[in-house]
Design a protein around this motif. Structure first.
Motif, PDB file in Angstrom:
ATOM      1  N   TYR A  24      -3.404   8.818  11.304  1.00 15.59           N
ATOM      2  CA  TYR A  24      -2.261   9.708  11.112  1.00 15.59           C
ATOM      3  C   TYR A  24      -2.096  10.668  12.283  1.00 15.59           C
ATOM      4  N   ARG A  25      -3.201  11.049  12.891  1.00 12.97           N
ATOM      5  CA  ARG A  25      -3.168  12.039  13.961  1.00 12.97           C
ATOM      6  C   ARG A  25      -3.013  11.422  15.359  1.00 12.97           C
ATOM      7  N   ALA A  26      -3.024  10.101  15.477  1.00 13.96           N
ATOM      8  CA  ALA A  26      -2.938   9.436  16.782  1.00 13.96           C
ATOM      9  C   ALA A  26      -1.724   9.872  17.608  1.00 13.96           C
ATOM     10  N   TYR A  80      16.354  21.442  14.563  1.00 15.00           N
ATOM     11  CA  TYR A  80      15.868  20.131  14.164  1.00 15.00           C
ATOM     12  C   TYR A  80      15.460  20.190  12.698  1.00 15.00           C
ATOM     13  N   LEU A  81      15.631  19.065  11.995  1.00 16.62           N
ATOM     14  CA  LEU A  81      15.250  18.980  10.595  1.00 16.62           C
ATOM     15  C   LEU A  81      14.107  17.986  10.451  1.00 16.62           C
ATOM     16  N   VAL A  82      13.081  18.355   9.700  1.00 16.72           N
ATOM     17  CA  VAL A  82      11.944  17.479   9.428  1.00 16.72           C
ATOM     18  C   VAL A  82      11.693  17.473   7.923  1.00 16.72           C
ATOM     19  N   ALA A  83      11.086  16.401   7.433  1.00 19.75           N
ATOM     20  CA  ALA A  83      10.820  16.262   6.006  1.00 19.75           C
ATOM     21  C   ALA A  83       9.341  16.438   5.724  1.00 19.75           C
ATOM     22  N   SER A  84       9.046  17.092   4.612  1.00 21.62           N
ATOM     23  CA  SER A  84       7.668  17.230   4.153  1.00 21.62           C
ATOM     24  C   SER A  84       7.407  16.136   3.128  1.00 21.62           C
ATOM     25  N   GLY A  85       6.902  14.996   3.597  1.00 21.85           N
ATOM     26  CA  GLY A  85       6.702  13.832   2.747  1.00 21.85           C
ATOM     27  C   GLY A  85       5.843  14.090   1.528  1.00 21.85           C
ATOM     28  N   TYR A  86       4.903  15.003   1.621  1.00 22.46           N
ATOM     29  CA  TYR A  86       4.038  15.320   0.489  1.00 22.46           C
ATOM     30  C   TYR A  86       4.451  16.626  -0.180  1.00 22.46           C
ATOM     31  N   GLY A  87       5.674  17.052   0.065  1.00 15.40           N
ATOM     32  CA  GLY A  87       6.202  18.252  -0.581  1.00 15.40           C
ATOM     33  C   GLY A  87       5.356  19.477  -0.292  1.00 15.40           C
ATOM     34  N   ALA A  88       5.192  20.311  -1.292  1.00 19.25           N
ATOM     35  CA  ALA A  88       4.446  21.559  -1.138  1.00 19.25           C
ATOM     36  C   ALA A  88       2.950  21.322  -0.956  1.00 19.25           C
ATOM     37  N   ARG A  89       2.484  20.083  -1.175  1.00 16.17           N
ATOM     38  CA  ARG A  89       1.068  19.767  -0.954  1.00 16.17           C
ATOM     39  C   ARG A  89       0.722  19.652   0.522  1.00 16.17           C
ATOM     40  N   SER A  90       1.719  19.385   1.362  1.00 15.80           N
ATOM     41  CA  SER A  90       1.448  19.218   2.797  1.00 15.80           C
ATOM     42  C   SER A  90       0.866  20.502   3.362  1.00 15.80           C
ATOM     43  N   GLN A  91      -0.237  20.369   4.084  1.00 15.02           N
ATOM     44  CA  GLN A  91      -0.860  21.549   4.678  1.00 15.02           C
ATOM     45  C   GLN A  91       0.092  22.229   5.660  1.00 15.02           C
ATOM     46  N   MET A 119       0.844  -1.177   0.000  1.00 12.89           N
ATOM     47  CA  MET A 119       0.000   0.000   0.000  1.00 12.89           C
ATOM     48  C   MET A 119       0.889   1.240   0.000  1.00 12.89           C
ATOM     49  N   THR A 120       0.520   2.241  -0.789  1.00 12.43           N
ATOM     50  CA  THR A 120       1.271   3.487  -0.806  1.00 12.43           C
ATOM     51  C   THR A 120       0.387   4.621  -0.308  1.00 12.43           C
ATOM     52  N   PHE A 121       1.033   5.669   0.135  1.00 18.20           N
ATOM     53  CA  PHE A 121       0.356   6.858   0.642  1.00 18.20           C
ATOM     54  C   PHE A 121       0.789   8.050  -0.196  1.00 18.20           C
ATOM     55  N   SER A 122       0.672   7.905  -1.521  1.00 17.85           N
ATOM     56  CA  SER A 122       1.164   8.962  -2.400  1.00 17.85           C
ATOM     57  C   SER A 122       0.321  10.229  -2.320  1.00 17.85           C
ATOM     58  N   ALA A 123      -0.794  10.150  -1.606  1.00 18.89           N
ATOM     59  CA  ALA A 123      -1.620  11.336  -1.353  1.00 18.89           C
ATOM     60  C   ALA A 123      -1.926  11.384   0.139  1.00 18.89           C
ATOM     61  N   PRO A 124      -2.119  12.563   0.696  1.00 19.55           N
ATOM     62  CA  PRO A 124      -2.469  12.654   2.117  1.00 19.55           C
ATOM     63  C   PRO A 124      -3.755  11.875   2.407  1.00 19.55           C
ATOM     64  N   PRO A 125      -3.938  11.414   3.640  1.00 15.93           N
ATOM     65  CA  PRO A 125      -5.125  10.628   3.968  1.00 15.93           C
ATOM     66  C   PRO A 125      -6.408  11.430   3.766  1.00 15.93           C
ATOM     67  N   ARG A 126      -7.421  10.781   3.203  1.00 14.00           N
ATOM     68  CA  ARG A 126      -8.675  11.467   2.888  1.00 14.00           C
ATOM     69  C   ARG A 126      -9.850  11.014   3.762  1.00 14.00           C
ATOM     70  N   THR A 127      -9.846   9.754   4.176  1.00 19.01           N
ATOM     71  CA  THR A 127     -10.988   9.246   4.940  1.00 19.01           C
ATOM     72  C   THR A 127     -10.839   9.627   6.409  1.00 19.01           C
ATOM     73  N   SER A 171      11.355   2.573   3.658  1.00 17.66           N
ATOM     74  CA  SER A 171       9.927   2.403   3.960  1.00 17.66           C
ATOM     75  C   SER A 171       9.146   3.668   3.621  1.00 17.66           C
ATOM     76  N   LEU A 172       9.691   4.813   3.994  1.00 14.90           N
ATOM     77  CA  LEU A 172       9.036   6.086   3.696  1.00 14.90           C
ATOM     78  C   LEU A 172       8.905   6.274   2.187  1.00 14.90           C
ATOM     79  N   MET A 173       9.971   6.018   1.451  1.00 15.00           N
ATOM     80  CA  MET A 173       9.945   6.209  -0.004  1.00 15.00           C
ATOM     81  C   MET A 173       8.918   5.292  -0.661  1.00 15.00           C
ATOM     82  N   ARG A 174       8.884   4.029  -0.231  1.00 16.01           N
ATOM     83  CA  ARG A 174       7.895   3.102  -0.803  1.00 16.01           C
ATOM     84  C   ARG A 174       6.479   3.559  -0.480  1.00 16.01           C
ATOM     85  N   ALA A 175       6.241   3.976   0.771  1.00 16.79           N
ATOM     86  CA  ALA A 175       4.900   4.416   1.179  1.00 16.79           C
ATOM     87  C   ALA A 175       4.450   5.643   0.392  1.00 16.79           C
ATOM     88  N   LEU A 176       5.403   6.493   0.009  1.00 19.12           N
ATOM     89  CA  LEU A 176       5.062   7.706  -0.741  1.00 19.12           C
ATOM     90  C   LEU A 176       5.087   7.496  -2.251  1.00 19.12           C
TER      91      LEU A 176
END
Length: 159
Positions: free
Chosen positions: A16-18, A64-75, A1-9, A124-129
């Motif tokens: 994701y928010r847990a 600290y450095l953090v990554a935006s997995g969904y790039g500029a689409r991340s809210q 399963m991939t998460f190439s888009a932010p969660p919608r349901t 794992s992150l790359m595959r999920a995205l």
């Protein structure tokens, strides 16, 4: 399963928010220094928003450095670009500071460093995205691509 888009349901968003609930329950220390609770201001609503992100690295001077997995689409990414003043918590430590996307070359270098230090997590992150296993040069390109890649953001505490 991939998460190439932010969660919608609603269920996917709740999962994701847990980790936010872990921090709100005062148990952020259980997550150690590997995750950060980022509180940012919504660019439209003006309301405080929260996201938990993996710490992708550190600078030598306490940021600290953090990554935006969904790039500029991340809210959250869009919000901190518009309003860079943030609060963040790593473990039990709380900070106020500034969130700044790194320039493309530095972002690519830092993403490649993360992949070298944590190869299983990075794969794992790359595959999920939906990026597969990009290899060293691929990490450099993905980190430098703000729109479709995975840019890195620096969270710098106030002094």
């Amino acid at each position: 399963m991939t998460f190439s888009a932010p969660p919608r349901t609603p269920l996917a968003r709740a999962l994701y928010r847990a980790p936010i609930l872990v921090y709100r329950a005062g148990l952020g220390g259980l997550l150690g220094g590997r995750f950060v609770l980022l509180t940012h201001i919504g660019r439209t609503s003006g309301r405080a928003r929260h996201v938990v992100l993996e710490v992708a690295g550190h600078t030598g001077d306490g940021a600290y450095l953090v990554a935006s997995g969904y790039g500029a689409r991340s809210q959250w990414f869009r919000n901190v670009v518009r309003r860079p003043r943030v609060r963040f918590q790593v473990g039990r430590r709380r900070f106020e500071g500034t969130a700044t996307p790194l320039d493309p070359a530095e972002s690519g270098r830092r993403l490649a460093e993360y992949a070298r230090r944590r190869p299983r997590s990075a794969r794992s992150l790359m595959r999920a995205l939906g990026h597969g296993d990009p290899g060293h040069d691929g990490y450099l390109r993905l980190g430098a691509d703000r729109e479709r890649g995975i840019p890195i953001v620096e969270l710098r505490p106030d002094r």
